[in-house]
Write a protein that holds these residues in place. Structure first.
Motif, PDB file in Angstrom:
ATOM      1  N   GLU A 157      77.600  52.548 -27.419  1.00 43.90           N
ATOM      2  CA  GLU A 157      78.631  51.949 -28.243  1.00 43.90           C
ATOM      3  C   GLU A 157      78.533  50.413 -28.259  1.00 43.90           C
ATOM      4  O   GLU A 157      78.275  49.806 -27.229  1.00 43.90           O
ATOM      5  N   PRO A 158      78.622  49.773 -29.466  1.00 41.69           N
ATOM      6  CA  PRO A 158      79.196  50.282 -30.713  1.00 41.69           C
ATOM      7  C   PRO A 158      78.255  51.098 -31.595  1.00 41.69           C
ATOM      8  O   PRO A 158      78.639  51.441 -32.716  1.00 41.69           O
ATOM      9  N   PHE A 159      77.036  51.388 -31.143  1.00 45.28           N
ATOM     10  CA  PHE A 159      76.101  52.182 -31.934  1.00 45.28           C
ATOM     11  C   PHE A 159      76.325  53.660 -31.597  1.00 45.28           C
ATOM     12  O   PHE A 159      76.266  54.049 -30.435  1.00 45.28           O
ATOM     13  N   LEU A 160      76.581  54.473 -32.623  1.00 49.51           N
ATOM     14  CA  LEU A 160      77.055  55.832 -32.392  1.00 49.51           C
ATOM     15  C   LEU A 160      76.116  56.929 -32.859  1.00 49.51           C
ATOM     16  O   LEU A 160      76.031  57.986 -32.216  1.00 49.51           O
ATOM     17  N   PHE A 161      75.436  56.713 -33.969  1.00 46.37           N
ATOM     18  CA  PHE A 161      74.751  57.830 -34.635  1.00 46.37           C
ATOM     19  C   PHE A 161      73.546  57.281 -35.387  1.00 46.37           C
ATOM     20  O   PHE A 161      73.625  56.222 -36.001  1.00 46.37           O
TER      21      PHE A 161
END
Length: 286
Positions: free
Chosen positions: A44-48
């Motif tokens: 996070e903040p990178f999720l998918f």
């Protein structure tokens, strides 16, 4: 970025995670994030991250399958490496991004959008490779007004490093958060050092090629997981390679995801579903 080579420690590499094959109809798809067995908010903040292709579409194909669908609470960043992408949303934004371009959409309070291939691509076919990354928004920005930026290849700022062995495509900086994203195009033998504050999360996905990152080797369709114990990231290209690289400050907030919605509580997810069903994301006119 802060620090210097002399006073900054090297980040530890925790693991390499292979993207999982999860095709969507006839669209070849590898899912690199979330990572099985790793907490959803670890990066996070990178999720998918979905990696579509590479593949070659025949003539008279149906193109991309992403008809109008909703989002709320995060941003999507889409990299069109090959092929093209027609974007349209209920906030009034439309674009036709060609190979080498990117689009950055802030879903915020809620938007419907479609991502489809052009009529030309569907008629003629050709190579296609697209990556889409989801970037979380903090609670204070979940309901911000939707926004969109689409850039063609020639509109993206490019720097060079290591005597031209590295091309760095820098995506536009967004005012909402401190997230920064780059495309790294490395020739065999290239070396690049980047400094990222230890408290920030690093996003590092090898699209293709083979690289050594902080002395450890990995290759295409692998996500690198780092510890938050240093600032220095040393990238060496064992072959020609292409890497998506970025960093951002984690929100340190609960993350609750359900399909196309990413919020902080289950109640907010239920509200998003009700708002979507009530038409509050707008109405899509084809």
């Amino acid at each position: 970025m802060t620090g210097s080579l002399a006073d900054s420690s090297t980040r530890s590499v925790v693991a390499f995670h292979a993207a999982r094959r999860e095709d969507i109809g006839d669209l070849v798809t590898y899912q690199a994030m979330p990572v099985a067995g790793v907490p959803f908010d670890r990066f996070e903040p990178f999720l998918f991250l979905n990696h579509h292709g590479p593949q070659v579409y025949p003539m008279h194909n149906k193109g991309l399958p992403f008809a109008p669908h909703p989002h709320r609470g995060f941003e999507t960043v889409t990299f069109i490496l090959q092929g093209d992408l027609i974007h349209k949303d209920t906030s009034g934004y439309e674009s036709h991004i060609k190979a080498g371009g990117i689009q950055w959409m802030t879903a915020g309070s809620g938007v419907l959008h479609s991502e489809l291939s052009s009529e030309e691509f569907k008629r003629n076919g050709g190579p296609l490779e697209i990556l889409q990354l989801w970037v979380n928004l903090p609670a204070r920005l979940k309901m911000t007004e939707p926004d969109y930026v689409g850039l063609q290849k020639e509109d993206i700022h490019r720097d060079m490093a290591d005597n031209g062995k590295v091309l760095i495509d820098k995506l536009p900086e967004r005012d909402l958060t401190d997230v920064r994203l780059f495309e790294l195009i490395l020739k065999k033998g290239a070396n690049l050092i980047r400094m990222v504050p230890a408290e920030m999360s690093v996003f590092f996905y090898v699209v293709r090629g083979e690289v050594l990152v902080n002395g450890k080797r990995t290759n295409g369709r692998h996500l690198v997981e780092f510890a938050n114990d240093g600032e220095r990231i040393d990238i060496q290209a064992a072959t020609d390679a292409f890497v998506l690289f970025g960093y951002g400050t984690p929100n340190h907030e609960p993350v609750v995801a359900h399909g196309p919605f990413v919020m902080n509580t289950r109640e907010e997810i239920e509200e998003a579903i009700r708002d979507y069903q009530a038409g509050k994301f707008g109405h899509f006119l084809t």
